[in-house]
Design a protein around this motif. Structure first.
Motif, short mmCIF file in Angstrom:
data_model
loop_
_atom_site.label_atom_id
_atom_site.label_comp_id
_atom_site.label_asym_id
_atom_site.label_seq_id
_atom_site.Cartn_x
_atom_site.Cartn_y
_atom_site.Cartn_z
N UNK B 104 0.83 -1.21 0.00
CA UNK B 104 0.00 0.00 0.00
C UNK B 104 0.86 1.26 0.00
N UNK B 105 1.98 1.21 0.77
CA UNK B 105 2.86 2.38 0.83
C UNK B 105 3.39 2.71 -0.57
N UNK B 107 1.89 2.02 -3.38
CA UNK B 107 0.78 2.58 -4.17
C UNK B 107 0.57 4.04 -3.80
N UNK B 108 0.58 4.33 -2.48
CA UNK B 108 0.34 5.71 -2.05
C UNK B 108 1.46 6.62 -2.56
N UNK B 150 7.10 -1.22 6.07
CA UNK B 150 6.26 -0.39 5.21
C UNK B 150 6.90 0.99 5.01
#
Lengths: 520, 264
Positions: B104-105, B107-108, B150
């Motif tokens: 997710x990191x 992607x962000x 992350x």
């Protein structure tokens, strides 16, 4: 949440049906109570008629459910993505929810003409607010650091929505859908009361007029059964899709009030809401070019209440009817709240009772009480006792479930501290569980205001022939649209004001007894 | 390092201050954090050191003063995804697996998800075999290690660590203290670390800044000129002990500003 062994549920249900059947046999000949065996016999003998009516109502309810929930999601997204708009959006949503269905029904019937329009619209109107409120709570339910994480990568609200809020709100969304399913069925039935050709609502009205007790009980039982099935079904889907049910699905208004500005905001917001509501009302009438005879504009209502020659008479009629309604609605509302808290306290003190009582209470909460109103009148008569009881029952179940959920929020460590002093269950209840319950209780008390108004107006309309509900029914049948629209405006504004008064009391009580929950 | 992120990442705080209502949390501070250096911020609980970190991360707006990161305002580096932060709370999303939380990191940060790099980091923080596990099935220390992984995955130019080892057990803590600096040193990452542990501050950093009790003021600015790589055995080294004593003494001095309050 409340996990009960299937055996306990079955036992509870068996006791329930047995008591029902025995009471029916004891009252045999009185023509007020019909037991489950007779209900089943009636349903079997009239299966074609019942199945056709049920199918029509289910279609209307399903469409209303979809439209209402889409509206709820849209409103919640606006409130989250443009936080400044939240108070206005929520205020308008509440105002719409406070429109009395029994009056909007006949008005929609005239606007739509024959067909399914009013049923679907009323069903959507009955649904959107009960989904909007928990959804908004759910969209905010994530811990602050999850949003910090997103923002630390330079991302803004949209990413917060996509990566955090959407998943975090799912349990709350499902909880809202669960309550919405029976509400959609209720809305569709009320829509059918207003002169539809087919459906369960039509059969209900016919059974009441023909004093057909067997039919009344059979229809109400079927409506209740379908509502419970929808409630349980959505609960099952929710368990498949989410890890745990939400702790509480209603938040205190104090929490959202804390985010708002100071007094200018508090004054400006209601003014803005009123202005937008009036403009939308006028625009809707004008855009659809509706006939002024039945589609009244804001200034028509102003004229009817203030300027016209008979304005004083209109006001007097409304005031008398509202006062009469208040005599039933207020005691019923207070009794429902008291009974909800009282039984919640008893259940917490006797944990064994929860195993049997909770599944039944949750199931009964899912019954649209209004659709069973004719039974209440049959059982309790057309006097004040029947109406007050029905309002109380309408308020009781949501309050009970909210209070029990609230009491379960009591921090385990604090309860353990009291346990370590060998405090009695009563002491734990008074010192920890009741204060912890307050936010959930007040949330239920607020949401119960429109519910109580709905219950009292439907009973007055269908059965007792008194109060504002009967006045609205009479105005609709006499085509006195000035009176009907005036009544709608008065009931909606009064409901919003009562909701506001409960919110003010809530803010005050929570600031004293649960300050950390008021500012959460 | 993130593709668009600045190569060298000096952080300058000038006249940086923060008030929450009537409470002054951070008194005006002038600090420069050199590119590629690791700086530990230590101070009494609630002194405002986390607030300094949050202001640098763009999560709080300074009441006074300004911050420049690599010569630009913080929002520029945020947009280029050159910054990562690990929080006191692991803040893993419960519906995502360890692997997916780390992804997710990326992607962000608008980076392509690099599965191999994620697996490598998962192994580095000692979570091999837990990539598909959800956070609820992990211990507090394991969650914190996943959160550190992350923060590292986007190869940030500026890494902000807010007491990230708080919930980690002593053994893992020592292991992480040995392993992690190698990662950020190899990448020339500017690292700011808030910690309560004096030995951790000395072990991990090139410089220790000691804050007073609230409002945060700089009591001491101590250079840690110990050789790298550093190993757990360093704790018995006389230079290490001397530095630790110096930081502890400065902390005690910072705490002294609380005493008159306590006496009242």
């Amino acid at each position: 949440m409340f996990k009960a062994a299937p055996l306990c549920v079955l036992l509870g249900l068996a006791v329930f049906f047995l008591l029902w059947e025995l009471s029916a046999r004891a009252l045999d000949g009185a023509f007020i109570l019909v037991g489950p065996v007779e209900v089943l016999r009636y349903l079997f003998e009239n299966q074609t008629l019942m199945a056709r009516a049920l199918w029509v109502t289910l279609q209307n309810a399903a469409l209303g459910f979809v439209y209402g929930n889409l509206a709820a999601v849209l409103l919640a997204l606006i409130a989250i993505l443009a936080p400044r708009s939240e108070r206005v959006v929520s205020g308008l949503a509440l105002l719409m929810f406070c429109l009395p269905l029994v009056a909007t029904g006949p008005i929609l019937r005239v606007l739509f003409g024959p067909g399914q329009g009013p049923q679907i619209t009323l069903s959507a109107l009955a649904v959107y607010y009960t989904t909007y409120v928990p959804l908004l709570v759910g969209l905010r339910a994530a811990p602050a650091t999850w949003f910090d994480l997103v923002r630390s990568y330079g991302r803004q609200r949209w990413s917060e929505l996509v990566h955090v809020r959407t998943m975090a709100c799912l349990p709350y969304f499902f909880a809202g859908l669960q309550i919405a399913a029976p509400a959609a069925f209720l809305g569709a039935m009320v829509g059918e009361f207003t002169g539809a050709e087919r459906g369960m609502g039509v059969l209900t009205v016919r059974a009441i007029r023909a004093l057909d007790v067997d039919a009344s009980w059979a229809i109400a039982t079927l409506a209740a059964g379908v509502s419970i099935a929808a409630y349980v079904g959505i609960g099952w889907v929710a368990r498949l899709c989410t890890s745990a049910p939400p702790p509480v699905i209603l938040a205190s208004t104090a929490a959202s009030a804390g985010r708002a500005g100071g007094w200018p905001d508090r004054v400006l917001t209601p003014v803005l809401i009123a202005a937008i509501a009036l403009v939308v009302w006028w625009a809707a009438m004008t855009v659809f070019d509706l006939n002024g005879f039945f589609a009244k504009r804001p200034w028509d209502v102003w004229a009817a209440l203030v300027l016209d020659a008979d304005a004083a008479e209109t006001r007097a009629a409304l005031t008398t009817a509202l006062a009469e309604t208040a005599r039933y609605a207020v005691p019923g509302y207070l009794a429902g709240l008291a009974a909800g808290v009282g039984l919640a306290a008893v259940i917490v003190l006797l944990p064994g009772a929860a195993l049997v009582a909770m599944p039944i209470c949750i199931a009964l909460r899912s019954i649209p009480i209004v659709t069973t109103a004719p039974l209440g009148v049959l059982l309790l008569g057309r006097g004040s006792a029947g109406t007050i009881t029905l309002v109380a029952v309408m308020v009781f179940f949501p309050t009970l479930v909210a209070c029990l959920q609230g009491m379960r929020q009591a921090p385990g460590q604090i309860v353990d501290v009291l346990r370590s002093y060998a405090a009695s269950p009563l002491a734990r209840l008074v010192h920890v569980q009741l204060p912890t319950m307050l936010p959930a209780f007040f949330a239920a008390a607020r949401m119960s205001v429109p519910a109580a108004v709905l219950a009292v107006t439907v009973v007055e309309w269908l059965a007792t022939g008194r109060g504002i509900g009967a006045l609205m029914a009479l105005s609709a049948s006499l085509s006195d649209y000035n009176m009907l629209w005036s009544a709608v405006v008065c009931v909606a504004v009064l409901s919003v004001m009562l909701y506001g008064i409960v919110s003010v009391i809530e803010g005050w009580v929570l600031s004293v007894f649960a300050p950390e929950q008021a500012t959460r | 390092m993130a593709p668009d992120a600045p190569a060298s990442c000096e952080v300058i705080c000038s006249g940086l201050a923060k008030r929450f209502g009537a409470t002054e949390v951070v008194a005006p501070l002038d600090l420069t954090f050199a590119a590629g250096q690791t700086t530990a911020l230590v101070g009494p609980s609630g002194c405002g050191k986390s607030t300094v970190l949050r202001m640098i991360a763009g999560l709080e707006t300074p009441s006074l003063g300004q911050i420049t990161i690599a010569g630009a305002p913080p929002d520029k580096i945020l947009r280029r995804a050159g910054l990562s932060m690990a929080f006191q709370d692991p803040s893993l999303l419960p519906w995502r697996s360890v692997h997916s939380n780390i992804a997710l990191a990326q992607k962000l940060a608008r980076q392509p998800v690099d599965r191999a790099a994620i697996e490598e980091l998962i192994a580095l923080v000692g979570l091999q075999g837990f990539g598909d596990t959800r956070p609820a099935a992990l211990s507090g220390g394991m969650r914190q290690r996943a959160a550190i992984a992350r923060a590292m995955i986007t190869k940030p130019a500026l890494l902000l660590l807010d007491e990230p080892f708080g919930a980690v057990d002593e053994l893992t803590r020592k292991q992480l203290a040995e392993d992690l600096p190698r990662l950020w040193e190899a990448r020339d990452t500017t690292t700011l670390l808030v910690t309560h542990s004096v030995s951790e501050a000395v072990m991990l950093s090139d410089r220790v800044i000691v804050f007073s009790a609230r409002p945060a003021r700089v009591v001491a600015d101590i250079e840690v000129a110990l050789e790298r790589p550093r190993f757990a055995g360093l704790v018995t080294d006389p230079d290490f002990i001397a530095l630790k004593d110096a930081v502890s003494a400065a902390l005690a001095e910072g705490m002294a500003s609380l005493r008159p309050l306590a006496a009242q």
